[in-house]
Write a protein that holds these residues in place. Structure first.
Motif, mmCIF file in Angstrom:
data_model
loop_
_atom_site.group_PDB
_atom_site.id
_atom_site.type_symbol
_atom_site.label_atom_id
_atom_site.label_comp_id
_atom_site.label_asym_id
_atom_site.label_seq_id
_atom_site.Cartn_x
_atom_site.Cartn_y
_atom_site.Cartn_z
ATOM 1 N N ARG A 67 0.860 -1.187 0.000
ATOM 2 C CA ARG A 67 0.000 0.000 0.000
ATOM 3 C C ARG A 67 0.890 1.229 0.000
ATOM 4 O O ARG A 67 1.702 1.421 0.916
ATOM 5 N N PHE A 68 0.744 2.056 -1.014
ATOM 6 C CA PHE A 68 1.537 3.263 -1.152
ATOM 7 C C PHE A 68 0.638 4.465 -0.903
ATOM 8 O O PHE A 68 -0.514 4.494 -1.327
ATOM 9 N N VAL A 69 1.174 5.469 -0.189
ATOM 10 C CA VAL A 69 0.386 6.640 0.164
ATOM 11 C C VAL A 69 1.081 7.911 -0.308
ATOM 12 O O VAL A 69 2.295 7.932 -0.523
ATOM 13 N N ALA A 70 0.288 8.972 -0.458
ATOM 14 C CA ALA A 70 0.806 10.255 -0.917
ATOM 15 C C ALA A 70 1.441 11.054 0.218
ATOM 16 O O ALA A 70 2.224 11.971 -0.036
ATOM 17 N N GLY A 71 1.130 10.730 1.450
ATOM 18 C CA GLY A 71 1.678 11.463 2.582
ATOM 19 C C GLY A 71 1.200 10.904 3.902
ATOM 20 O O GLY A 71 0.410 9.958 3.941
ATOM 21 N N PRO A 72 1.644 11.491 4.997
ATOM 22 C CA PRO A 72 1.322 10.955 6.324
ATOM 23 C C PRO A 72 -0.155 10.982 6.684
ATOM 24 O O PRO A 72 -0.598 10.204 7.521
ATOM 25 N N ARG A 73 -0.940 11.844 6.066
ATOM 26 C CA ARG A 73 -2.371 11.892 6.428
ATOM 27 C C ARG A 73 -3.106 10.617 6.044
ATOM 28 O O ARG A 73 -4.211 10.361 6.501
ATOM 29 N N TRP A 74 -2.513 9.777 5.210
ATOM 30 C CA TRP A 74 -3.124 8.521 4.785
ATOM 31 C C TRP A 74 -2.734 7.353 5.686
ATOM 32 O O TRP A 74 -3.130 6.225 5.454
ATOM 33 N N CYS A 75 -1.944 7.625 6.724
ATOM 34 C CA CYS A 75 -1.510 6.597 7.672
ATOM 35 C C CYS A 75 -2.261 6.774 8.987
ATOM 36 O O CYS A 75 -2.863 7.818 9.243
ATOM 37 N N ASP A 76 -2.193 5.761 9.859
ATOM 38 C CA ASP A 76 -2.741 5.899 11.205
ATOM 39 C C ASP A 76 -1.895 6.901 11.982
ATOM 40 O O ASP A 76 -0.722 7.127 11.672
ATOM 41 N N HIS A 77 -2.468 7.473 13.028
ATOM 42 C CA HIS A 77 -1.795 8.565 13.738
ATOM 43 C C HIS A 77 -0.490 8.143 14.402
ATOM 44 O O HIS A 77 0.379 8.975 14.632
ATOM 45 N N TRP A 78 -0.288 6.882 14.728
ATOM 46 C CA TRP A 78 0.947 6.444 15.366
ATOM 47 C C TRP A 78 2.021 6.033 14.351
ATOM 48 O O TRP A 78 3.147 5.761 14.711
ATOM 49 N N GLU A 79 1.660 5.976 13.086
ATOM 50 C CA GLU A 79 2.596 5.521 12.068
ATOM 51 C C GLU A 79 3.424 6.683 11.515
ATOM 52 O O GLU A 79 3.024 7.837 11.570
ATOM 53 N N THR A 80 4.572 6.340 10.963
ATOM 54 C CA THR A 80 5.419 7.302 10.275
ATOM 55 C C THR A 80 5.472 6.894 8.802
ATOM 56 O O THR A 80 5.066 5.798 8.440
ATOM 57 N N VAL A 81 5.989 7.783 7.977
ATOM 58 C CA VAL A 81 6.112 7.460 6.555
ATOM 59 C C VAL A 81 7.578 7.285 6.183
ATOM 60 O O VAL A 81 8.459 7.905 6.766
ATOM 61 N N ARG A 82 7.786 6.411 5.220
ATOM 62 C CA ARG A 82 9.116 6.162 4.664
ATOM 63 C C ARG A 82 8.976 6.194 3.150
ATOM 64 O O ARG A 82 8.035 5.611 2.606
ATOM 65 N N PRO A 83 9.884 6.887 2.453
ATOM 66 C CA PRO A 83 9.786 6.903 0.987
ATOM 67 C C PRO A 83 9.801 5.479 0.429
ATOM 68 O O PRO A 83 10.580 4.633 0.860
ATOM 69 N N ALA A 84 8.912 5.227 -0.530
ATOM 70 C CA ALA A 84 8.795 3.905 -1.140
ATOM 71 C C ALA A 84 9.562 3.892 -2.458
ATOM 72 O O ALA A 84 9.149 4.509 -3.432
ATOM 73 N N GLN A 85 10.662 3.192 -2.459
ATOM 74 C CA GLN A 85 11.486 3.076 -3.650
ATOM 75 C C GLN A 85 11.223 1.709 -4.276
ATOM 76 O O GLN A 85 11.489 0.678 -3.660
ATOM 77 N N VAL A 86 10.688 1.707 -5.494
ATOM 78 C CA VAL A 86 10.273 0.460 -6.133
ATOM 79 C C VAL A 86 10.786 0.385 -7.569
ATOM 80 O O VAL A 86 11.248 1.375 -8.129
#
Length: 112
Positions: A67-86
């Motif tokens: 699951r890829f997201v555009a930014g942190p607002r698409w994650c749960d509040h306790w999660e962080t984002v990491r750039p997805a390199q594919v």
């Protein structure tokens, strides 16, 4: 044993309902079960898809997806984002968006 007309009618209705359900299932387009395949997309196409939808599940390999997201607002509040390199059709290292991750040291512990 004598069968009443009501029993036969109920069986016919049940058989008709099952037949109709089967036909609807077979006639339904399979698109709802399809995930976009990163391996078939260009880097720009994958980036645009994530940016447009905000969050999207895409196939990454023969038996894998993420699951890829555009930014942190698409994650749960306790999660962080990491750039997805594919890997995409035209690039071995395309950053399509972000992955939501639970931090290693969080106040809730490591439960994921």
């Amino acid at each position: 044993m004598k069968t009443t007309g009501t029993g036969r009618t109920a069986r016919r209705l049940t058989a008709a309902a099952l037949s109709a359900l089967l036909l609807l299932t077979l006639a339904a387009p399979p698109a709802f079960a399809q995930r976009p395949d990163l391996r078939q997309m260009t880097c720009a196409q994958a980036q645009n898809l994530v940016a447009r939808r905000g969050a999207v599940v895409m196939t990454t390999g023969p038996h894998t997806y993420d699951r890829f997201v555009a930014g942190p607002r698409w994650c749960d509040h306790w999660e962080t984002v990491r750039p997805a390199q594919v890997r995409t059709r035209d690039s071995n290292s395309c950053i399509v968006g972000y992955l939501c991750e639970t931090p290693l040291f969080s106040p809730w512990g490591s439960w994921r």
